[in-house]
Design an enzyme around this catalytic site. Structure first.
Site, PDB file in Angstrom:
ATOM      1  N   SER A 200     -11.730   1.693  -6.345  1.00 28.63           N
ATOM      2  CA  SER A 200     -10.577   1.801  -5.453  1.00 28.63           C
ATOM      3  C   SER A 200     -10.960   2.275  -4.058  1.00 28.63           C
ATOM      4  O   SER A 200     -10.366   1.843  -3.068  1.00 28.63           O
ATOM      5  CB  SER A 200      -9.539   2.748  -6.059  1.00 28.63           C
ATOM      6  OG  SER A 200      -9.110   2.284  -7.315  1.00 28.63           O
ATOM      7  N   HIS A 246      -9.365   7.231  -2.506  1.00 32.66           N
ATOM      8  CA  HIS A 246      -8.644   6.209  -1.757  1.00 32.66           C
ATOM      9  C   HIS A 246      -8.665   6.484  -0.256  1.00 32.66           C
ATOM     10  O   HIS A 246      -8.963   5.593   0.551  1.00 32.66           O
ATOM     11  CB  HIS A 246      -7.197   6.141  -2.254  1.00 32.66           C
ATOM     12  CG  HIS A 246      -7.080   5.643  -3.657  1.00 32.66           C
ATOM     13  ND1 HIS A 246      -5.856   5.405  -4.272  1.00 32.66           N
ATOM     14  CD2 HIS A 246      -8.023   5.316  -4.585  1.00 32.66           C
ATOM     15  CE1 HIS A 246      -6.054   4.969  -5.503  1.00 32.66           C
ATOM     16  NE2 HIS A 246      -7.360   4.918  -5.718  1.00 32.66           N
TER      17      HIS A 246
END
Length: 298
Positions: A200, A246
């Site tokens: 991610s 992230h």
């Protein structure tokens, strides 16, 4: 009265070597053969025949087409790096299904006790975890297989376009450094025993790069903004998601893409080489600082 026995002067008219029925007085400047207008090709000096022109062209190095960011290759080039990264993540996931030890030994971990009782983590010298974690995915729990499915879909959706405009090595540097940025931010601000897996961070880096490059060259950025907003909302509202991974990936990816996109044309290659190296040096320095902070006092 004397008689002249000298031979008569040559009165034949020269003809084109390719078209014997056509009279001409023009010679090829390279091979010196007679050529008619149909066989003439303009040269820097005089004219050349078609054969000499073809021979000369074989020795000319043709210019390789480049993108606006200096990447080599045609627009239809196969996104080899994107497909390779997808293949690597799928192979790692299959290895996870075969043995949980793959997760224990390669997930992101600052410092902690592993299920087998050993103490491991980046602070224990296992620096490779900063990289290997971006190829692993959660195989059970809340997300299960959807974790890898979404990440691979996102990589397949935005990867080829970025790889095309950036070129293979710039794209690979962007992906790896974005994933590393996510790992480093988790290492810096997360609890030492906090662990994480997933691509991610790298994917968020691609999202950020897509937005920056799109804005720089006037491309549509609405869809990527929508995707980013939705994913950031999920990041901060759903438990058990590493927001550090992230956000760290997003910041590094956007910053590196800005260096790629806004580099002066005269120094483009220098900037494109220096930017990833400086980013790697900065991230490595932050890792060393955090490791020193976690090291027990002697």
């Amino acid at each position: 009265m004397s008689t002249d026995h000298s031979p008569a002067p040559e009165t034949s008219v020269p003809t084109c070597y390719r078209h014997p029925g056509r009279e001409t007085y023009v010679r090829c400047t390279r091979c010196d053969r007679f050529i008619c207008p149909e066989c003439m090709r303009d040269a820097a000096v005089g004219h050349q025949c078609v054969e000499c022109v073809a021979e000369g062209n074989r020795g000319v190095r043709r210019a390789v087409p480049r993108t606006v960011l200096g990447a080599r290759g045609p627009a239809s080039a196969v996104p080899v790096v994107t497909y390779t990264l997808i293949g690597a993540c799928v192979a790692a996931y299959l290895a996870e299904l075969a043995s949980w030890r793959v997760v224990w030994e390669f997930m992101m971990l600052g410092r902690g006790v592993l299920p087998d009782g050993a103490v491991g983590g980046v602070a224990e010298g296992e620096w490779y975890r900063l990289f290997t974690t971006m190829f692993l995915h959660q195989r059970g729990g809340t997300f299960g297989i959807t974790h890898i499915l979404f990440n691979m879909w996102a990589l397949w959706a935005v990867g080829p376009a970025l790889e095309q405009v950036l070129g293979r090595w710039r794209f690979l540097a962007l992906y790896v450094l974005s994933g590393l940025g996510g790992s480093v931010l988790l290492y810096l601000v997360g609890a030492p025993e906090e662990s994480a897996v997933g691509a991610s961070g790298a994917i968020f880096g691609l999202f950020g790069a897509f937005f920056v490059i799109g804005r720089r060259f006037g491309g549509p950025v609405g869809p990527i903004v929508f995707l980013l907003v939705i994913n950031l909302i999920i990041t901060f509202s759903v438990p058990n998601i590493s927001w550090q991974g992230h956000v760290g990936g997003l910041v590094v990816g956007a910053a590196l893409a800005a260096a790629y996109a806004y580099a002066p044309a005269a120094r483009r290659n220098l900037v494109h080489i220096a930017a990833p190296l400086l980013t790697l040096a900065l991230l490595a320095t932050l890792v060393l600082v955090r490791t020193a902070d976690l090291s027990p006092a002697t």
